[in-house]
Motif scaffolding. Structure first.
Motif, short mmCIF file in Angstrom:
data_model
loop_
_atom_site.label_atom_id
_atom_site.label_comp_id
_atom_site.label_asym_id
_atom_site.label_seq_id
_atom_site.Cartn_x
_atom_site.Cartn_y
_atom_site.Cartn_z
N ILE A 1 -85.24 34.08 32.89
CA ILE A 1 -83.93 33.91 33.55
C ILE A 1 -83.42 32.48 33.40
O ILE A 1 -82.26 32.26 33.06
N ARG B 1 -95.86 31.59 39.84
CA ARG B 1 -95.61 31.02 41.18
C ARG B 1 -96.91 30.74 41.94
O ARG B 1 -97.93 31.39 41.75
N PHE C 1 -86.03 36.27 42.36
CA PHE C 1 -84.81 36.51 41.57
C PHE C 1 -84.97 37.69 40.60
O PHE C 1 -83.99 38.24 40.13
S1 SF4 Z 1 -85.43 32.61 38.18
FE1 SF4 Z 1 -85.20 30.39 38.44
S2 SF4 Z 1 -86.54 29.84 40.18
FE2 SF4 Z 1 -87.11 31.91 39.53
S3 SF4 Z 1 -88.82 31.56 38.10
FE3 SF4 Z 1 -86.94 31.64 36.87
S4 SF4 Z 1 -86.21 29.53 36.65
FE4 SF4 Z 1 -87.76 29.58 38.29
#
Ligand code: SF4
Lengths: 93, 601
Positions: free
Chosen positions: B294, B75, B496
């Protein structure tokens, strides 16, 4: 008594059903209801939603919009016509 | 360790490019990403400056775990003073841009001043230069990305850019990377536009993140990845249905706001839900950001061949239930448009919903919309038309591009704007989820759910189920969530992960990568420090504590039907407790002792 069990998320996608209606002649609790619907659908809701007689974290079961966690969990009695919404472990944001 | 050790400082006015040493000591207090960049903004920018003036700075920041194989370790964040709230703006995005940027050997870019002409920043392993962007100015993010990737000579180059919304200074313009991932909220794209900065292009990067204790880190990564796989939410629910699995959940509990929060359920939810997206065949496959196990992203395609990503839960709601629209194709298309025009899709849809209510109440008049389609709830045509109009600022689109609050205020009816600190509230009705209401009201970036996602315990039962209607104890939950989220953001991870991971898990990743000798209390203290610093910036910017509130509709108007019937948000029973727990004055001001204790002043 008429119960409408609304199915969501992967349960809906797996079974292809949005809702199951069942008629019962005496009050039952949530776990009994889940067993009943599992038999009708030939789809193991108990395994999908519970572990060691407890609700799996993230699973949501609503009785008329109220989470059974705040009533009597899996022992919650259904005593009249009701809508029960069943979600496997799910989240988002 | 875990930092590349260099910051880029780019002055767009005089085109100077400086490389500065990374402030290691500060990182021990603010970790990185959102936290450290907020500290730099706090030290370098007068909170009172006009957000869209050259005096404001725009910071792209990575965290210590960006560019690592920690789950979701890719990120980046954009921090600035934002035009929508007038306070600290900070937006977090996934995809691949953040990791690629860090691989060029820098932790952060600080943009200062304003370029005379449209420009973009080009970076690879050996080059950092400002280039002319006049050929992509005016273009959408899709074309801009394609053109700048081709110009770079690297097929795998990554681009973060603005679209027409940012160029035209919409207060809720986003920065979009890889065409579909957004540093969405708080108008960071408008600040970029105000600087005539069209894009940042990262062509290639060869560096790796140095890890302090590789063995310990590897073990922590392995453990966390296993936890995420085994967890029902992160291992099954999110991969299968993405965030839109929530539509039906939130609707069934009666917390799914519709028609601009006039109702708390939407009668057509089934037709636009995550399940419907699969059943109607629009879902192509799920996609993942960098290092993410995820994979909550959705690649979708519409019957006419249009392709893109989403809609996610929030976009599906803002353009769907909030605008009363039950047409999944139009909603999906509006989401694609937001990505291409460079809008925060929550604010864009919610602003149209506000306009619809104003129109239906006769406050916006027919003559105000000229030849445009009627702003009626349920109109697919209207959501598409006015999204375009907001980006170009034509007609009433000019007022709408300023956001719901300023739109409603300009017609003398700010009470119809469902905003906190002038930012549009997302898709959970705080009359049903009480703690989420407190989280909205006290959020340093205004109406937003991602700084303390109380839905997790109040609705989803994670990490444990608490009663959504209860007020007692919520202040403590909100405080803890605000602080842990500040850490997750600043580390460079996706929130998440927190559906399955807890504070000790994040601590293990941070300690082993950075070498910090933190314990859990010290880590949470850093989260508290970041939260208080953001608060202090906002206070100095003129956002006083009276803005820690919710729209009257949510405080006074009882829900009329559904499971939430009869409820309002009881903020007044939670806020004093929250201030007290924070160690602030009873008026919501951080005390001198608190600021000293946290070493903010
Ligand atoms: S959970 Fe979804 S938004 Fe978060 S890093 Fe993984 S793919 Fe990207």
């Amino acid at each position: 008594m008429k119960l409408s069990i609304k199915l969501f998320a992967t349960i809906r996608l797996d079974t292809g059903l949005k809702v199951v209606d069942v008629n019962i002649d005496k009050p039952i609790n949530i776990i009994e209801m889940l067993k009943l619907v599992s038999d009708i659908l030939d789809y193991d809701l108990i395994e999908k939603l519970t572990e060691n007689n407890k609700i799996i974290p993230g699973v949501i079961i609503l009785l008329n919009g109220v989470n059974i966690h705040h009533i009597n969990k899996l022992e919650t009695k259904i005593t009249e016509d009701a809508i029960i919404s069943v979600f496997p472990a799910a989240a988002g944001g | 360790m875990a930092y590349m050790g260099t910051i880029l400082r780019i002055n767009l006015s005089d085109k100077s490019i400086k490389k500065e040493e990374f402030p290691k000591e500060l990182a021990k207090k603010y970790l990185g990403g959102r936290g450290l960049a907020s500290k730099i903004l706090f030290d370098e920018v007068d909170p009172k400056v006009d957000a869209l003036s050259p005096e404001n700075k725009l910071i792209f920041a990575t965290g210590p775990l960006t560019l690592t194989n920690a789950p979701t370790g890719g990120r980046y964040m954009v921090i600035t003073k934002g035009p929508l709230t007038g306070g600290i703006a900070s937006s977090n995005s996934g995809g691949f841009f953040g990791a690629k940027f860090k691989a060029t050997g820098y932790d952060m870019i600080i943009f200062e001043g304003k370029s005379e002409n449209p420009t973009y920043l080009f970076i690879d392993d050996s080059t950092v230069e400002l280039r002319d962007a006049s050929h992509v100015w005016g273009k959408g993010t899709e074309d801009t990305t394609d053109i700048l990737v081709a110009d770079s000579g690297h097929k795998t180059a990554n681009v973060a850019c603005i679209g027409p919304a940012g160029e035209n200074l919409s207060n809720f313009a986003a920065i979009i990377n890889e065409k579909t991932r957004a540093a969405g909220r708080t108008g960071v794209g408008a600040v970029m536009g105000s600087k005539n900065l069209k894009a940042v292009v990262v062509a290639s990067g060869k560096f790796k993140t140095p890890i302090d204790n590789p063995e310990g880190f590897k073990a922590a990564v392995k453990k966390n990845r296993e936890m995420l796989k085994e967890n029902g939410v992160t291992g099954e629910g999110l991969p299968a249905l993405g965030t839109k699995v929530l539509d039906n959940i939130i609707n069934e509990i009666g917390a799914y706001p519709s028609y601009n929060f006039q109702k708390s359920q939407f009668e057509y939810t089934d037709e636009i839900s995550g399940e419907a997206l699969v059943e109607k065949g629009y879902l192509v496959k799920n996609v993942a950001c960098y290092a993410c196990p995820i994979a909550c992203g959705r690649k979708t395609a519409l019957p006419d061949g249009a392709k893109g990503e989403g809609p996610e839960y929030e976009v599906g709601w803002s353009y769907g239930a909030s605008c009363g629209v039950k047409d999944l194709i139009a909603i999906t298309r509006a989401g694609y448009m937001c990505n291409n025009l460079g809008f925060d899709a929550i604010s864009a849809g919610a602003t149209i919903a506000t306009a619809m209510e104003l129109y239906e109440k006769g406050i916006i008049k027919k003559e105000d919309i000229g030849s445009g389609p009627e702003l009626k709830f349920g109109s697919s045509e209207a959501i598409i038309y006015y999204t375009k109009l907001m980006a170009s600022r034509e007609g009433i689109g000019d007022k709408m591009a300023d956001g719901a609050y300023r739109l409603a205020e300009s017609f003398g009816h700010s009470e119809f704007a469902m905003t906190v600190k002038k930012q549009e509230i997302p898709a959970y009705d705080p009359r049903v989820v009480q703690g989420q209401g407190l989280a909205y009201a006290t959020n340093n970036r205004g109406g937003d759910h991602t700084r303390a996602y109380l839905i997790s315990p109040e609705v989803l039962g994670l990490p444990e189920k608490i009663d959504a209607q209860e007020n007692k104890g919520k202040a403590s939950w909100v405080k803890t969530f605000q602080e842990l989220t500040a850490i997750i953001d600043s580390a460079g991870l996706c929130i998440f992960t927190s559906f399955a991971m807890g504070a000790p898990d994040y601590l293990a990743l941070i300690k082993n990568s950075t070498g910090f000798s933190w314990d859990e209390a010290e880590m949470m203290k850093a989260g508290e420090r970041i939260w208080n610093l953001e608060r202090e910036f906002n206070l100095r910017a003129g956002i006083d504590p009276s803005q820690d509130t919710l729209p009257d509709r949510l405080l006074k108007d009882e829900i009329k039907t559904g499971p939430g019937k009869g409820n309002v948000n009881r903020l007044d029973t939670m806020l004093p407790n929250y201030y007290e727990l924070r160690g602030w004055s009873k008026d919501g001001i951080p005390t001198d002792e608190k600021l000293k204790e946290l070493e903010i002043v």
